[in-house]
Design an enzyme around this catalytic site. Structure first.
Site, mmCIF file in Angstrom:
data_model
loop_
_atom_site.group_PDB
_atom_site.id
_atom_site.type_symbol
_atom_site.label_atom_id
_atom_site.label_comp_id
_atom_site.label_asym_id
_atom_site.label_seq_id
_atom_site.Cartn_x
_atom_site.Cartn_y
_atom_site.Cartn_z
ATOM 1 N N HIS A 31 41.380 28.416 68.155
ATOM 2 C CA HIS A 31 40.857 27.729 69.290
ATOM 3 C C HIS A 31 39.388 28.202 69.302
ATOM 4 O O HIS A 31 38.439 27.410 69.505
ATOM 5 C CB HIS A 31 41.462 28.103 70.602
ATOM 6 C CG HIS A 31 42.573 27.736 70.740
ATOM 7 N ND1 HIS A 31 43.630 28.511 71.149
ATOM 8 C CD2 HIS A 31 43.326 26.619 70.709
ATOM 9 C CE1 HIS A 31 44.935 28.000 71.146
ATOM 10 N NE2 HIS A 31 44.536 26.619 71.009
ATOM 11 N N CYS A 139 55.516 18.799 69.870
ATOM 12 C CA CYS A 139 54.302 18.253 69.430
ATOM 13 C C CYS A 139 53.783 17.233 70.984
ATOM 14 O O CYS A 139 52.753 16.669 71.029
ATOM 15 C CB CYS A 139 54.340 17.447 68.350
ATOM 16 S SG CYS A 139 54.592 18.414 66.991
ATOM 17 N N LYS A 306 48.995 28.936 58.311
ATOM 18 C CA LYS A 306 48.162 28.506 59.390
ATOM 19 C C LYS A 306 48.445 29.371 60.647
ATOM 20 O O LYS A 306 49.531 30.170 60.816
ATOM 21 C CB LYS A 306 48.528 27.132 59.929
ATOM 22 C CG LYS A 306 47.817 26.674 61.225
ATOM 23 C CD LYS A 306 48.377 25.570 61.929
ATOM 24 C CE LYS A 306 47.685 25.317 63.183
ATOM 25 N NZ LYS A 306 48.481 24.287 64.089
HETATM 26 ZN ZN LIG Z 1 56.648 19.540 66.648
#
Ligand SMILES: [Zn+2]
Length: 515
Positions: A31, A139, A306
């Protein structure tokens, strides 16, 4: 790229955004990275006298927040209030010069979302239907068959997804296939870097399917104005923040005409599809002007993965800032990894760049320039002539401002920093070549010494003004020591001699041995 435009011949409007951050996450270096990147561009454009608006904020609606709140036994609003505050608190810590912090739970946002989507509905771009698909609750997104991992899993979260069926309002995304292809054809820089543009275009050319615009059975969201039993799918409500914020960020003033369309949306690559496909299609459906461009950056990797909370390999930016200072963090992220690409970062790499580049290259240039002006000229920058040898050549100081501005016009933040660093090194070589301490030995070379000290002070001023967008606090200290008041960018030789300088403590003190 033609991303900026003049309003009535005055300052150019430059409206830059970060994504709004999902309140379920802990703020982490990812961020901070996006926000600092956008902040560098915002600060740079302000130095060029442009009319800048810099937006960030938090994305608060949707099932993941409602679920987390239920698990914690609090209301979604309480959870959002608490978590949003952590992102707001990040901004001053990373020295992000934001103009507004939007929360999608703001009443002003919800009202404007409803107004825009009612227009989409009235324009005939919605219809009722049944959706069946694999839904990832983390998500907050349905996966197309090609996006599913092995065994119907989410490739990002590595969890098995359920097949869900529900009654939704659909957005006629498929109707915008041609217009989107045309947009990418007409404006080859709509998405940068190029390889991200190609990814987006490939997705569009693969054939667009209609998508759910609303979801039933959820209360934590913006109700669809034409069907209040449904709430707007969180991605559409979130994307609209870029537009809605302008209508209520300043009390009693609507900034929409002044700043819309946005100049640049900055984001990480994981949300490319939403921004490069859904977002322009939604704006077309509402009859609103499209943003001028998107810049999509890569990931900072540790151990080649990541960084994210769910993967458990978070590097805490607050700890880094505590030990090295915020400017060292801002510098390192854009120096170590070329903005736009993925790249690895590490504590060892950090310490090495801190020592060799910040403490030695830049810190030493600053301290010896100030020290020599004080020692040889009683702290007053002498008048002198610009040295053609310093001004010319590929890394010459003469056109440094122009070169860096051209790079930052294309959001090439790392290349802009590289150009500044080449100039810092050029100035250090200049000291070695001209040896002011030798010139200072007798009166006969006094005017030569004046010229060298003048060029050093000028070169340092020019490069520090450019670096101020990258390392604002450090550069403020140095510019004050050089007797520079304003922050307008400058060219070598545009200020004469006569300013008083003062010596300051080391800008980047040597590190204590790690514990
Ligand atoms: Zn997901």
């Amino acid at each position: 790229m033609g991303h900026r435009r003049s309003k009535g011949g005055g300052a150019l409007s430059y409206y830059i955004t970060t994504p709004i951050y999902y309140v379920n996450a802990e703020p982490h270096l990812g961020h901070a990275y996006t926000t600092i990147g956008a902040d560098i561009l915002a600060r740079h454009m302000r130095q060029r006298g442009e009319d800048v608006f810099f937006l960030t904020g938090t994305d608060e609606f949707g099932e993941p927040v409602a679920k987390a709140a239920e698990e914690q036994g609090v209301s979604p609003r309480e959870l959002a209030d608490r978590n949003s505050e952590r992102f707001r608190a990040l901004m001053p810590k990373i020295d992000a010069s934001i103009d507004f912090f939007i929360r999608t739970s703001d009443p002003g946002h919800g009202a404007k979302v409803q107004e825009v989507l009612q227009r989409v509905h009235d324009n005939g771009h919605t219809y009722e239907g049944t959706y069946e698909g694999y839904y990832c609750p983390r998500c907050a997104d349905f996966k197309t068959p090609t996006e599913l991992g092995p065994g119907n899993t989410c490739p990002i979260h590595e969890i098995v997804l359920e097949l869900e069926m529900e009654q939704n309002w659909f957005f006629r995304l498929s109707a915008f296939q041609e217009q989107l292809e045309q947009l990418y054809e007409d404006d080859p820089t709509f998405v940068l870097p190029d390889f991200r543009r190609n990814e987006a275009l490939a997705f569009i050319k693969g054939g667009l399917q209609d998508v759910s615009l609303t979801r039933p059975k959820l209360s934590w969201g913006v109700p669809a104005p034409w069907d209040p039993d449904q709430v707007i799918y969180v991605w559409f409500d979130a994307l609209l923040n870029y537009y809605t914020a302008l209508s209520y960020a300043r009390e009693g003033e609507d900034l929409t005409d002044r700043f819309w369309p946005a100049t640049l949306h900055v984001m990480a690559k994981d949300i490319l599809k939403f921004h490069s496909v859904y977002w322009p299609a939604l704006l077309l459906a509402a009859g609103l002007p499209l943003p001028k461009g998107l810049y999509v950056h890569g990931y900072l990797l540790m151990d080649d993965k990541k960084m994210s909370k769910s993967l458990g390999n978070v590097l805490d930016p607050f700890e880094v800032i505590e030990r090295f200072g915020v400017d060292a963090l801002r510098f390192y992220c854009f120096r170590e990894v070329s903005f736009g690409q993925d790249g690895s970062i590490s504590p060892a790499g950090f310490e090495q760049r801190y020592e060799t580049e910040l403490a030695n290259d830049f810190g030493n240039l600053a301290s010896r320039t100030l020290a020599m002006i004080e020692r040889y000229r009683d702290g007053t920058i002498p008048a002198g002539e610009v040295d053609a040898a310093l001004a010319g050549g590929d890394d010459g100081l003469g056109d440094l401002r122009v070169r860096v501005c051209e790079l930052l016009d294309r959001a090439e933040i790392s290349r802009g920093l590289e150009a500044c660093w080449a100039a810092v090194r050029r100035l250090n070589r200049y000291v070695e070549e001209r040896q002011p301490w030798v010139l200072a030995k007798g009166e006969e070379r006094s005017s030569e010494l004046d010229d060298v000290l003048y060029n050093l002070a000028e070169g340092l001023r020019v490069v520090t003004l450019l670096l101020a967008a990258y390392m604002p606090g450090t550069c403020d200290k140095l510019l004050a020591a050089l007797g520079v008041d304003g922050r307008e960018l400058a060219d070598l030789g545009s200020r004469g001699g006569g300013a008083e300088v003062e010596r300051i403590p080391a800008l980047f003190p040597k590190l204590e041995a790690a514990e």
